[in-house]
Design an enzyme around this catalytic site. Structure first.
Site, mmCIF file in Angstrom:
data_model
loop_
_atom_site.group_PDB
_atom_site.id
_atom_site.type_symbol
_atom_site.label_atom_id
_atom_site.label_comp_id
_atom_site.label_asym_id
_atom_site.label_seq_id
_atom_site.Cartn_x
_atom_site.Cartn_y
_atom_site.Cartn_z
ATOM 1 N N HIS A 60 0.843 -1.202 0.000
ATOM 2 C CA HIS A 60 0.000 0.000 0.000
ATOM 3 C C HIS A 60 0.878 1.251 0.000
ATOM 4 C CE1 HIS A 60 -3.262 -2.704 1.278
ATOM 5 N NE2 HIS A 60 -4.078 -1.780 0.799
ATOM 6 N N LYS A 115 -0.417 4.831 4.669
ATOM 7 C CA LYS A 115 -1.244 3.858 5.405
ATOM 8 C C LYS A 115 -0.701 3.666 6.812
ATOM 9 C CE LYS A 115 -3.609 -0.547 4.929
ATOM 10 N NZ LYS A 115 -4.872 0.058 5.372
HETATM 11 P P1 NAD Z 1 -7.408 9.547 5.052
HETATM 12 O O1 NAD Z 1 -6.457 9.849 6.164
HETATM 13 O O2 NAD Z 1 -7.153 10.150 3.708
HETATM 14 O O3 NAD Z 1 -8.915 9.943 5.476
HETATM 15 C C1 NAD Z 1 -9.432 9.895 6.772
HETATM 16 C C2 NAD Z 1 -10.151 11.207 7.027
HETATM 17 O O4 NAD Z 1 -10.843 11.160 8.278
HETATM 18 C C3 NAD Z 1 -9.185 12.418 7.100
HETATM 19 O O5 NAD Z 1 -9.615 13.418 6.202
HETATM 20 C C4 NAD Z 1 -9.315 12.865 8.551
HETATM 21 O O6 NAD Z 1 -9.154 14.270 8.721
HETATM 22 C C5 NAD Z 1 -10.752 12.439 8.851
HETATM 23 N N1 NAD Z 1 -11.053 12.429 10.291
HETATM 24 C C6 NAD Z 1 -10.227 12.204 11.333
HETATM 25 N N2 NAD Z 1 -10.877 12.356 12.495
HETATM 26 C C7 NAD Z 1 -12.153 12.672 12.183
HETATM 27 C C8 NAD Z 1 -13.319 12.947 12.955
HETATM 28 N N3 NAD Z 1 -13.297 12.925 14.294
HETATM 29 N N4 NAD Z 1 -14.471 13.238 12.295
HETATM 30 C C9 NAD Z 1 -14.514 13.265 10.933
HETATM 31 N N5 NAD Z 1 -13.440 13.013 10.159
HETATM 32 C C10 NAD Z 1 -12.275 12.717 10.782
HETATM 33 O O7 NAD Z 1 -7.457 7.946 4.936
HETATM 34 P P2 NAD Z 1 -8.014 7.015 3.756
HETATM 35 O O8 NAD Z 1 -6.897 6.616 2.864
HETATM 36 O O9 NAD Z 1 -9.233 7.639 3.157
HETATM 37 O O10 NAD Z 1 -8.404 5.718 4.575
HETATM 38 C C11 NAD Z 1 -9.320 5.772 5.656
HETATM 39 C C12 NAD Z 1 -9.584 4.375 6.187
HETATM 40 O O11 NAD Z 1 -10.248 3.601 5.174
HETATM 41 C C13 NAD Z 1 -8.318 3.578 6.557
HETATM 42 O O12 NAD Z 1 -8.604 2.788 7.702
HETATM 43 C C14 NAD Z 1 -8.101 2.688 5.344
HETATM 44 O O13 NAD Z 1 -7.382 1.519 5.638
HETATM 45 C C15 NAD Z 1 -9.532 2.375 4.979
HETATM 46 N N6 NAD Z 1 -9.728 1.952 3.590
HETATM 47 C C16 NAD Z 1 -10.644 0.949 3.396
HETATM 48 C C17 NAD Z 1 -10.937 0.542 2.114
HETATM 49 C C18 NAD Z 1 -12.031 -0.485 1.914
HETATM 50 O O14 NAD Z 1 -12.254 -0.921 0.774
HETATM 51 N N7 NAD Z 1 -12.747 -0.841 2.961
HETATM 52 C C19 NAD Z 1 -10.304 1.122 1.012
HETATM 53 C C20 NAD Z 1 -9.371 2.163 1.235
HETATM 54 C C21 NAD Z 1 -9.108 2.569 2.544
#
Ligand code: NAD
Length: 271
Positions: free
Chosen positions: A158, A162
């Site tokens: 990744h 991450k």
């Molecule tokens: P990212 O860091 O880009 O996004 C997370 C967002 O959440 C950020 O913008 C952050 O500011 C926000 N955040 C933090 N605290 C918050 C709060 N209290 N209220 C509202 N928002 C808040 O991360 P990402 O790459 O988008 O990944 C996020 C999660 O999704 C990770 O755990 C990742 O592993 C997972 N993910 C899952 C899949 C899937 O298919 N299920 C795919 C990609 C990523």
């Protein structure tokens, strides 16, 4: 339009949050009803559509998670474990379904989804892509057919941002492989090798983690025996596949009974 499914996005300014907002704007039958951002962050108050690059949608990013969830039919969560747990509790109280995409939750945090699922439909998916859902099913079948003389290793890569390892998808693959072998993953999981490790234990399921660049997500399952290796894999070249799956799952929750579901249910692989 009235009758459209009202979707709320947690972490609307995040990588996946923005993708999910774009996906909603391209999908019939649903509408962006709200989006949250990290309290104190600059994005609070900004238009969620503008931030996601699809033009103004008239929905400002809020830091009031409870109020946002109260105005939705389903919340889509790709944030952080603590945020995910709080959102699951709020959604269960508000009667909103949950698409739970955040990874890296502890077993105690995961248990919050079971509690929420008594009240609302919860789709728990460490990977919402069609391809990975298929890969997990194939890996389970292969593990069931191949004996322990086939050593199983799960390799994943990744992007450099991450924060959890092995990836939620790698662990979901591990769960499927363990199911196929009729064992508990926790009893056979080998996620760290460093120093004088001794020989590989028969029956272990190993994990190897690579991090770097902008890789959206790559997973490979290796079944290695004397004289041959069987490889099953998936490469995501864009996060859009995850958003497409997440919004498909959101639409699927309409009319579903409370319960804990996964992408296999959404895609019709499982009843
Ligand atoms: P990212 O860091 O880009 O996004 C997370 C967002 O959440 C950020 O913008 C952050 O500011 C926000 N955040 C933090 N605290 C918050 C709060 N209290 N209220 C509202 N928002 C808040 O991360 P990402 O790459 O988008 O990944 C996020 C999660 O999704 C990770 O755990 C990742 O592993 C997972 N993910 C899952 C899949 C899937 O298919 N299920 C795919 C990609 C990523």
């Amino acid at each position: 339009m009235s009758g459209d499914l009202k979707i709320g996005i947690l972490g609307g300014a995040g990588r996946m949050g923005q993708m999910n907002i774009r996906q909603i704007s391209m999908t019939d039958g649903c509408v962006l009803a709200g989006a949250t951002g990290r309290p104190g962050s600059d994005v609070v108050g900004q238009d969620a559509g503008t931030l996601a690059g699809v033009g103004s949608l008239g929905v400002a990013i809020t830091d009031d998670t409870a109020a946002m969830i109260a105005g939705t039919d389903v919340v889509v969560d790709f944030t952080l474990p603590d945020v995910a747990v709080e959102a699951a509790q709020l959604a269960a109280q508000a009667g909103a379904a949950i698409i739970a995409g955040t990874t890296g939750l502890s077993p105690a945090q995961e248990a919050e989804y079971e509690k929420a699922a008594r009240h609302v439909p919860v789709v728990r998916a460490a990977n919402t892509s069609v391809g990975v859902t298929l890969l997990i099913a194939l890996a389970e079948q292969a593990a069931n057919l191949l004996g322990v003389e086939y050593d199983i290793e799960v390799l994943e890569m990744h992007h450099r941002h991450k924060i959890d390892a092995p990836s939620g998808t790698a662990l979901a693959l591990g769960e499927g492989l363990a199911r196929g072998r009729g064992v508990n993953l926790e009893d056979v999981k080998q996620a760290v090798r460093d120093g004088h490790t001794g020989e590989r234990k028969a029956g272990d399921i190993g994990f190897a983690t690579l991090r770097g660049g902008d890789v959206a997500g790559e997973h490979e399952v290796i079944f290695a025996a004397e004289g041959e290796r069987v490889l099953l894999g998936h490469k995501a070249s864009s996060r859009q596949v995850f958003a497409a799956g997440a919004i498909r799952a959101a639409l699927w929750t309409k009319g579903q009974s409370p319960g804990l579901y996964n992408m296999r249910h959404v895609l019709g692989f499982e009843d």
